[in-house]
Design a protein around this motif. Structure first.
Motif, PDB file in Angstrom:
ATOM      1  N   TYR A 164      15.378  39.053  18.122  1.00 32.34           N
ATOM      2  CA  TYR A 164      15.534  38.500  19.468  1.00 32.34           C
ATOM      3  C   TYR A 164      14.223  38.500  20.256  1.00 32.34           C
ATOM      4  O   TYR A 164      14.172  37.977  21.380  1.00 32.34           O
ATOM      5  CB  TYR A 164      16.632  39.246  20.233  1.00 32.34           C
ATOM      6  N   ALA A 167      13.563  35.034  21.072  1.00 32.61           N
ATOM      7  CA  ALA A 167      14.630  34.297  21.758  1.00 32.61           C
ATOM      8  C   ALA A 167      14.146  33.744  23.093  1.00 32.61           C
ATOM      9  O   ALA A 167      13.133  34.186  23.653  1.00 32.61           O
ATOM     10  CB  ALA A 167      15.830  35.216  21.976  1.00 32.61           C
ATOM     11  N   GLN A 237      21.835  39.537  27.958  1.00 31.40           N
ATOM     12  CA  GLN A 237      20.884  38.431  27.846  1.00 31.40           C
ATOM     13  C   GLN A 237      21.387  37.373  26.872  1.00 31.40           C
ATOM     14  O   GLN A 237      20.917  36.227  26.898  1.00 31.40           O
ATOM     15  CB  GLN A 237      19.523  38.954  27.387  1.00 31.40           C
ATOM     16  N   TYR A 238      22.322  37.744  26.019  1.00 30.97           N
ATOM     17  CA  TYR A 238      22.840  36.838  24.991  1.00 30.97           C
ATOM     18  C   TYR A 238      24.366  36.855  25.058  1.00 30.97           C
ATOM     19  O   TYR A 238      25.030  37.463  24.222  1.00 30.97           O
ATOM     20  CB  TYR A 238      22.325  37.263  23.614  1.00 30.97           C
ATOM     21  N   GLN A 245      28.955  39.696  24.478  1.00 31.95           N
ATOM     22  CA  GLN A 245      27.510  39.746  24.285  1.00 31.95           C
ATOM     23  C   GLN A 245      27.169  39.940  22.805  1.00 31.95           C
ATOM     24  O   GLN A 245      27.848  40.679  22.096  1.00 31.95           O
ATOM     25  CB  GLN A 245      26.901  40.885  25.106  1.00 31.95           C
TER      26      GLN A 245
END
Length: 294
Positions: A164, A167, A237-238, A245
C-alpha cells in the motif's frame, strides 16, 4: 531482539532508557533529543525516533506548557530537526486524537490513577525492542500512595499483505499501540484508551474491520497452554462502499490478554518447546498487554 524485564527506575528515567535503547538499534536513529541526552526526562522534554523505513515518531513528556507528566505521541513522514516542527505529519496521529478536556487543556497518558504524575515517580518498566519490528514499552508506577497505575505504548512495523506504499491514499507502515488512561492536571478529567492497532493516517484511530490479536488461557482442563492470534490490521484509507476496510497486514509484537482472572501480572507464555513468547503485564486496570519476548 532484546527484552528488558522489570527494570526499576523513575518515570523520567524509563523514558530516557527507551530513547537510548531503541535509537541504539542498528537501523533506528535518534533524530532529535530536546533534553541533550539527559538520563532522566522532565516536563517539556521530547525526542524523535526515526524508523528503518524513514518515519518519525516523537514522544513528548508533558502536554503543551508542561503542566502534567504524561506522554503524548506524534507521528509522520518528516520531522524537521532544524525547526523542531513537522514538514509532514500524519493527519490522525495519537496526539491529534487524544484531544483536550472540557476546559481546552491538552491531555496525556500516564501510569497514575489521578492527576499528579511526576517524572521522579518510581516504578518498573518492561521493554521489547527488535530492529526489524519495533518496540513495546510498559511502565508500572509503584509509589504506594493509592494512585499507582500502568501504561503501555509501542510502535510495530506491519507485515504487509499488499504494497500500500504505492497506493493513491497513503498510510503508515507502522501500527501504534497505546493502552492506558489520559488526564489533564487542572480538572482531573480522565479517559481510558485501548488502542491496540492505531493507524496514524486513518480516521477514527482504529479501523472497525481490524481484528485485534489476543491471547487466552485455554479453559480446557486437559491443557495449560495459552493460544494467541496475531493482529490483522486494516485502515480506513482503503474503505469500500459498504464501510469495510481493506486488510493491510499483520503484526505480533504485542497482543491483548483476554484471560481475566486466569492469568496474572508477569506470567510468562511459552511455546511447546519451552521458548518464551509473551509476558503478561497487568498490574492495574488499563495498561494490560501481553508483550512479545522473541
Amino acid at each position: 531482539m532484546t527484552f528488558d524485564s522489570n527494570i526499576s527506575t523513575t518515570w523520567g528515567g524509563a523514558l530516557a532508557d527507551l530513547r537510548d535503547k531503541v535509537s541504539g538499534m542498528a537501523n533506528w536513529t535518534l533524530k532529535k533529543d530536546s533534553s541533550g541526552g539527559a538520563t532522566e526526562l522532565t516536563d517539556g522534554d521530547w525526542f524523535v525516533l526515526t524508523t528503518p523505513t524513514g518515519e518519525d515518531y516523537r514522544i513528548f513528556l508533558g502536554p503543551a506548557g508542561g503542566t502534567y507528566s504524561g506522554v503524548t505521541f506524534e507521528h509522520g513522514p518528516d520531522f524537521d530537526s532544524g525547526t523542531d516542527s513537522w514538514n509532514d505529519r500524519y493527519a490522525n496521529d495519537p496526539r491529534s486524537q487524544i484531544g483536550n478536556d472540557g476546559y481546552n487543556d491538552e491531555m496525556s497518558f500516564a501510569p497514575h490513577n489521578g492527576s499528579g504524575m511526576d517524572p521522579t515517580d518510581t516504578g518498573n518498566y518492561w521493554l521489547e525492542y527488535v530492529d526489524g519490528s519495533g518496540f513495546g514499552f510498559y511502565f508500572e508506577r509503584s509509589e504506594g500512595d493509592g494512585n499507582d497505575d500502568d501504561v503501555f505504548f509501542g510502535l510495530s512495523q506491519i507485515n504487509k499483505t499488499w504494497d500500500y506504499t504505492t497506493a493513491d491514499n497513503r498510510e503508515s507502515e507502522y501500527v501504534v499501540g497505546v493502552h492506558g488512561s489520559h488526564y489533564d492536571r487542572d480538572y482531573n478529567n480522565e479517559n481510558q484508551r485501548m488502542w491496540t492497532n492505531f493507524m496514524s493516517e486513518s480516521s477514527g484511530a482504529q479501523a472497525s474491520s481490524t481484528q485485534h490479536g489476543f491471547g487466552l488461557t485455554n479453559p480446557d482442563a486437559n491443557f495449560g497452554n495459552y493460544p494467541t492470534t496475531d493482529s490483522v490490521v486494516c485502515s480506513r484509507q482503503y474503505e469500500n462502499q459498504d464501510g469495510n476496510q481493506a486488510i493491510i497486514g499483520t503484526h505480533d509484537l504485542w497482543v491483548r490478554d483476554a484471560s481475566g482472572g486466569e492469568s496474572a501480572h508477569q506470567d510468562t507464555i511459552q511455546d511447546s518447546g519451552g521458548s518464551n513468547l509473551y509476558t503478561i503485564l497487568k498490574a492495574h486496570s488499563y495498561g494490560t498487554i501481553a508483550l512479545g519476548m522473541d
